[in-house]
Design an enzyme around this catalytic site. Structure first.
Site, PDB file in Angstrom:
ATOM      1  N   HIS A 175      13.188 -34.171  63.473  1.00  5.18           N
ATOM      2  CA  HIS A 175      12.759 -34.506  64.839  1.00  5.18           C
ATOM      3  C   HIS A 175      11.808 -33.452  65.415  1.00  5.18           C
ATOM      4  O   HIS A 175      11.074 -33.734  66.355  1.00  5.18           O
ATOM      5  CB  HIS A 175      13.970 -34.697  65.759  1.00  5.18           C
ATOM      6  CG  HIS A 175      14.710 -33.451  66.097  1.00  5.18           C
ATOM      7  ND1 HIS A 175      15.877 -33.082  65.484  1.00  5.18           N
ATOM      8  CD2 HIS A 175      14.445 -32.472  67.001  1.00  5.18           C
ATOM      9  CE1 HIS A 175      16.311 -31.946  65.999  1.00  5.18           C
ATOM     10  NE2 HIS A 175      15.454 -31.554  66.927  1.00  5.18           N
ATOM     11  N   ASP A 204      18.041 -35.730  59.364  1.00  4.38           N
ATOM     12  CA  ASP A 204      17.253 -34.910  60.291  1.00  4.38           C
ATOM     13  C   ASP A 204      16.754 -33.632  59.626  1.00  4.38           C
ATOM     14  O   ASP A 204      16.792 -32.558  60.221  1.00  4.38           O
ATOM     15  CB  ASP A 204      18.061 -34.575  61.548  1.00  4.38           C
ATOM     16  CG  ASP A 204      17.182 -33.987  62.642  1.00  4.38           C
ATOM     17  OD1 ASP A 204      15.989 -34.330  62.686  1.00  4.38           O
ATOM     18  OD2 ASP A 204      17.679 -33.175  63.436  1.00  4.38           O
ATOM     19  N   SER A 224      16.320 -25.912  67.342  1.00  2.00           N
ATOM     20  CA  SER A 224      16.360 -26.923  66.282  1.00  2.00           C
ATOM     21  C   SER A 224      15.612 -26.451  65.043  1.00  2.00           C
ATOM     22  O   SER A 224      14.475 -25.990  65.115  1.00  2.00           O
ATOM     23  CB  SER A 224      15.723 -28.220  66.762  1.00  2.00           C
ATOM     24  OG  SER A 224      16.602 -28.940  67.562  1.00  2.00           O
TER      25      SER A 224
END
Length: 530
Positions: A273, A306, A381
């Site tokens: 993402h 992811d 992230s």
């Protein structure tokens, strides 16, 4: 003794006759007695006249007490008029007499902002200015709006940090109580989308960039040698910042994240993402810990876990050391390194413990997450979750974003990272996956109830040449089942597809809203090569 004239009995003890004075008429009178001249046995006694003040007060009528006399002059009460001796060290204060009740000022005021309802108000509280009243009203409305937003955010779902998609196309993120660290910025209508970034040819990359999972060091119990500081010093050179731009001139920053150098040749692991779940959507820059910046190319990505791999043209980089996540234990100290809030806070360390292992989330049924209470914020992230030996045991991916929860972050275990990243480096996609070939949106329970349709996947596009491109499935249909597997979300599809291989037959059950009928369609599953 009898009266000589009336023959009535007379008290033997004579009482003196009271001489009338100018005292008020309501002065209690003595018991009636016979005149002295008519009774020679009663001897009158001298009565001293009462002193009358020069300015006598007018007579005051009795109130509900006719039997009680009214004093000749009203005198103010003298309570507390005498002085007193305060405690040692306290100032000497002379008490003041109270004013008569009818002279006491009215000092009872209503609370601020309320109307005053008392009897006599010499100076009433003025009405509040309209500006304050309007401001209070606006503030109240704003508070209600914020309360409504927070309530909806708590009751509903906000979205996980990463989007979920079919491997053959970019699908919208699933609604859930997780928030995405990366929120891509859509280009303005007047702007032209930047030229796609060239994807890497993976044909000559076999065997390169593979991750090795190491054991914990033999002297892992040496607390003097291993701590938060030493772990940070070891891993921080391998943590990089990732910046994604939506325009060719790199003026519009679409998102930021973190990555981990996995080999000396410039391969970097991050979250899918972070790069927008795409190979060509953004221009990607990598900022090393020493400040040097390189433009990166996307090697491959996998929305189901992811994870993504990008590459920069640099040599002699410092790769991170990975450890087997199966060796990690609950309660073990860990640190998270990344760029929370962007590059302004590059290489920030937060610490915590492993709260749990093998967590299954709606985010992805194909990942068993490591749960930690180390602070994970937007920008973390794709960054490393490390043990105190500086070894990466996971890649930070998500956190629960809600006012009702604190300290619930999740990382993808290093074992999953190795399996996916090795495939992405070798061939640009994860092998052994199959697809059905559609684009769509998951219908939530509330949306289904409101529109009177079943929960499932609302098809927005059928991919040309895919398994569903047979003329029997249309955009607008709702997938509700794949063979015996009930479908309500993309995770349900991904989980069901793990039971199939390339070339397998399957039956899709779909609901067609225009006819309000269910139909079943057979398809042949294809390999998902990204």
């Amino acid at each position: 003794m009898l009266d000589n004239n009336t023959n009535t009995p007379v008290n033997e003890d004579p009482k003196p006759e009271v001489t009338p004075t100018n005292t008020p008429e309501l002065t209690p009178a003595p018991q009636p007695q016979l005149p002295a001249e008519n009774n020679p046995e009663i001897i009158p006694q001298e009565v001293k006249p009462e002193v009358i003040p020069k300015n006598p007060q007018p007579e005051m009528p009795a109130i509900n007490t006719p039997q009680q006399p009214i004093p000749p002059q009203y005198q103010a009460p003298t309570y507390h008029t005498q002085s007193y001796t305060p405690p040692y060290g306290a100032p000497q204060v002379q008490a003041q007499p109270y004013a008569p009740p009818y002279q006491a000022p009215n000092t009872q005021y209503a609370p601020y902002g309320t109307q005053q309802y008392v009897g006599y108000i010499p100076q009433p509280v003025p009405p509040q200015p309209r500006k304050r009243s309007a401001g209070a009203t606006v503030m109240l409305v704003c508070l209600w709006v914020l309360l409504g937003i927070f309530s909806l955010a708590t009751i509903g779902s906000i979205g996980y940090f990463m989007g979920q998609a079919d491997r053959n196309s970019k699908l919208p993120p699933i609604d859930n109580p997780f928030i995405d660290f990366f929120e891509p910025t859509e280009p303005d209508e007047e702007e032209t989308v930047p030229e796609p970034t060239e994807a890497i040819d993976n044909s000559n990359l076999y065997g390169e960039g593979e991750i090795t999972l190491n054991k914990y060091p033999a002297d892992k119990n040496d607390t003097a040698k291993y701590n938060n500081q030493t772990a940070f010093e070891k891993v921080s050179p391998s943590a990089v910042g990732i910046m994604c731009y939506s325009d060719k001139d790199k003026d519009k920053l679409a998102g930021q994240g973190t990555g981990i150098i996995i080999n000396t040749d410039g391969y970097i692991a991050t979250n899918s993402h972070v790069i927008g779940d795409s190979k060509t959507a953004y221009i990607v820059d990598v900022v090393l810990s020493d400040g040097n910046t390189y433009e990166a190319k996307v090697v491959g990505f996998d929305t189901r876990t992811d994870l993504a791999v990008i590459k920069i043209d640099a040599k002699n980089l410092i790769p991170a050391e990975f450890a087997d996540s199966d060796l990690a234990s609950i309660g073990e100290d860990v640190i998270a390194v990344g760029n929370p809030g962007g590059m302004e806070f590059q290489n920030t360390l937060t610490r915590g413990v492993i709260s749990a292992k093998d967590r299954t989330l709606d985010l992805s049924t194909q990942v068993k997450y490591i749960q930690t209470d180390a602070a994970i914020n937007p920008g973390n992230s794709g960054g490393p979750l490390c043990n105190l030996y500086g070894q990466v045991i996971g890649i930070n991916s998500a956190k629960i974003a809600s006012e009702e929860y604190e300290g619930m972050g999740f990382a993808i275990p290093s074992r999953t990272v190795k399996e996916v990243v090795d495939d992405l480096i070798k061939q640009g996609y994860v092998s052994g996956r199959v697809k059905i070939g559609i684009m769509g949106t998951a219908i939530t329970a509330n949306e289904a109830l409101y529109n009177n349709v079943p929960q499932g996947i609302l098809i927005s596009e059928v991919i040309e040449g895919g398994p569903c491109d047979n003329g029997k499935i249309n955009a607008g249909d709702i997938i509700v089942a794949l063979d015996e597997h009930e479908i309500k979300s993309f995770n349900d599809i991904f989980t069901a597809l793990t039971n199939y291989s390339e070339g397998d037959k399957a039956t899709l059950k779909v609901y067609r809203p225009d006819t309000e009928k269910y139909i079943e369609i057979k398809i042949t599953l294809q390999a998902d090569e990204g």
